[in-house]
Design an enzyme around this catalytic site. Structure first.
Site: not given
Ligand code: NAD
Length: 512
Positions: A113, A478, A270, A304, A172, A45, A482, A195
């Site tokens: 996207d 974390g 992370e 993040c 993000n 979407i 990286e 993934k």
């Molecule tokens: P999320 O944890 O829901 O998902 C992240 C990824 O993990 C996705 O690809 C998701 O499909 C996968 N995933 C979810 N459950 C899983 C499982 N059980 N097994 C394996 N993979 C699984 O996070 P989101 O909502 O996509 O992203 C937002 C979060 O990411 C925020 O908390 C943000 O702070 C964090 N983030 C951290 C950094 C950093 O570098 N510290 C950078 C960007 C985002």
């Protein structure tokens, strides 16, 4: 048609006015083969309009198994693992150049996207290109070590590929987080399975096409979009996956750490943040205002490292906050494709609504909305997932709105008295990702920066990155690091070699 960078003039579609629809092929990339997925249908979407622009059949756990076994075989059969560093580096250089050459195309696709502004997605594409080239250079110049002898040996510490690495990324900043994992993992000689998230899978698939066209050996890379609970779990649990590099939420990361512990598999995490940014009364106010606004409202706060807890010294609290609010009100909400847009839509309506619910709950608890705080009713915005820049006061650092990661354009402004007070408040959180310090006194900046538990400290700037500088999250933000020269070593197994120089047999046991 080749997608690789060349000296020829760019085809029209790779330049301005890029139409991203040509990159929306319903195919996933399983160990070098483009196939229609057999998993659930992902509906993509456009966050700016609410319009469905594509569907993609996701991968399945079976694809993970094929990707692992084929990837492992390809890494050896293609010679990738045995290749000399400068030979692998040449491929990474070509990928970096291809990403740079197709930056407009990548940016257009990612803006469609994720909703992000084009200026941001262009910057992310540039960062990804630089990451591939930096890792190529780091690989070419990474020395193994001859260690100091402690016996009659020549002793060495060397590195070798781990095998198959899983890279799990959030929605993000797709192309940049992809590059941050793929470049060092490939550089180290591994096969990689990416993934991407269901909310933003497209740009990672395009990156795979660029890798393929740049001469990455076939089978080495897979891109398997799909839900975390099926495809992600299968990847992390697969017995032949040697390492996971994960970026995402803290709850997910903690769960994956448990899975990794059972396998005794290394994992880099992370995770989330609730980063403090502190403005002292001796700060350059103009720079601090712009930096604080950028820190919390760029990327619509979906970052993040967003500076979401804004601490302002009490003597300047009212004046600074009033001006911050005045400027936040002037920020322009709009689609990411409009160059006048400051704050673009959020990734989905569901996410936008969860941000709105957190703000509403804070207001019910006594927070004052100084700007924003309401889903816009403007006819031009109503179909998208917009939320305005929102500033709250009248809260303490102990309130839920100051403790939970919101991942949206919402900042709380909290007063502080002195260094000790702001350090205590800044550290009173489960997170430890980043910190911003605005002061003209560099001695104070260094003292406070040392005392704050954060993997990254910015002084008189915010949200700036360089691939040569490592990135670490402390506490619930974390595990592991990286970026930086050593990133490649995070995807390598270390091996020690002893070469004996002596002719005499070992002195052991009863002489015969
Ligand atoms: P999320 O944890 O829901 O998902 C992240 C990824 O993990 C996705 O690809 C998701 O499909 C996968 N995933 C979810 N459950 C899983 C499982 N059980 N097994 C394996 N993979 C699984 O996070 P989101 O909502 O996509 O992203 C937002 C979060 O990411 C925020 O908390 C943000 O702070 C964090 N983030 C951290 C950094 C950093 O570098 N510290 C950078 C960007 C985002």
């Amino acid at each position: 048609m080749s997608l690789v960078a060349s000296t020829e003039p760019a085809p029209a579609h790779t330049r301005a006015g890029v139409d991203p629809s040509r990159d929306l092929l319903d195919e996933i990339y399983v160990a070098g083969r483009w196939v229609t997925g057999a998993g659930e249908t992902i509906e993509s979407i456009d966050p700016a309009s609410g319009r469905r622009f594509a569907t993609l059949r996701a991968a399945t756990p079976d694809d993970v198994d094929v990707a692992v076994t084929t990837g492992l075989a390809a890494a050896h059969a293609s010679g990738w693992t045995a290749m000399l560093p400068h030979e692998r580096a040449a491929v990474l250089h070509r990928i970096g150049n291809a990403v740079e050459f197709h930056a407009d195309r990548i940016a257009a696709l990612q803006t469609l996207d994720t909703g992000k502004t084009l200026s941001e997605t262009k910057a992310l594409a540039a960062s990804a290109a630089n990451t591939f080239r930096y890792m190529a250079a780091a690989l070419e110049t990474a020395d193994d070590t001859v260690t100091t002898p402690r016996g009659p040996w020549l002793t060495m510490s060397t590195h070798q590929p781990m095998g198959v690495v899983g890279a799990i990324t959030p929605w993000n900043s797709p192309i940049a987080s992809d590059a941050q994992k793929l470049a060092p993992a490939l550089a180290a000689g591994n096969a990689v399975i990416s993934k991407p998230p269901v909310w933003a899978p497209w740009v990672t698939l395009l990156l795979a096409r660029l890798c393929e066209e740049s001469g990455l050996p076939n089978g080495l890379l897979s891109v398997l979009p799909g839900p975390g609970r099926t495809v992600g779990e299968a990847l992390v649990r697969h017995p032949q996956v040697a390492k996971i590099s994960f970026t995402g939420g803290t709850t997910t990361g903690r769960h994956l750490a448990h899975v990794a512990a059972d396998k005794l598999m290394p994992i880099t995490l992370e995770l989330g943040g609730k980063s403090p940014t502190m403005v002292f009364d001796d700060a350059d106010v103009e720079r601090a205002l712009q930096g604080v606004l950028f820190g919390i409202f760029s990327s619509s706060g979906q970052s993040c490292i967003a500076g979401s807890r804004i601490f302002v010294q009490r003597s300047i609290f009212n004046d600074f906050t009033d001006e911050l609010v005045r400027r936040a009100k002037q920020l322009r909400l709009g689609p990411g494709t409009d160059p006048r847009t400051d704050v673009a839509p959020m990734i989905t309506r569901a996410h936008r609504d969860s941000v709105a619910a957190m703000v509403d709950a804070a207001v019910a608890d006594g927070a004052h909305i100084r700007c924003g705080g309401e889903i816009p009713a403007d006819p031009e915005l109503v179909d998208g997932s917009y939320y305005p820049p929102t500033i709250l006061t009248g809260v303490t650092n102990a309130d839920a709105i100051s403790r939970e990661e919101i991942f949206g354009p919402v900042g709380v402004v909290i007063p502080f008295d002195d260094d000790a007070d702001v350090i205590a408040q800044a550290n009173d959180t489960v997170y430890g990702l980043a910190c911003g310090i605005w002061t003209r006194d560099y001695r104070r900046a260094l003292r406070v920066g040392d005392a704050v538990d954060a993997g990254t400290v910015w002084v008189n700037t915010y949200k700036q990155f360089s691939i040569s500088t490592p990135f670490t999250g402390l506490r619930d933000s974390g595990l592991g690091t990286e970026k930086g020269r050593d990133a490649i070593r995070q995807y390598s197994d270390q091996k020690s070699i002893y070469l004996d120089r002596s002719d005499a047999p070992m002195q052991w046991g009863t002489p015969r």
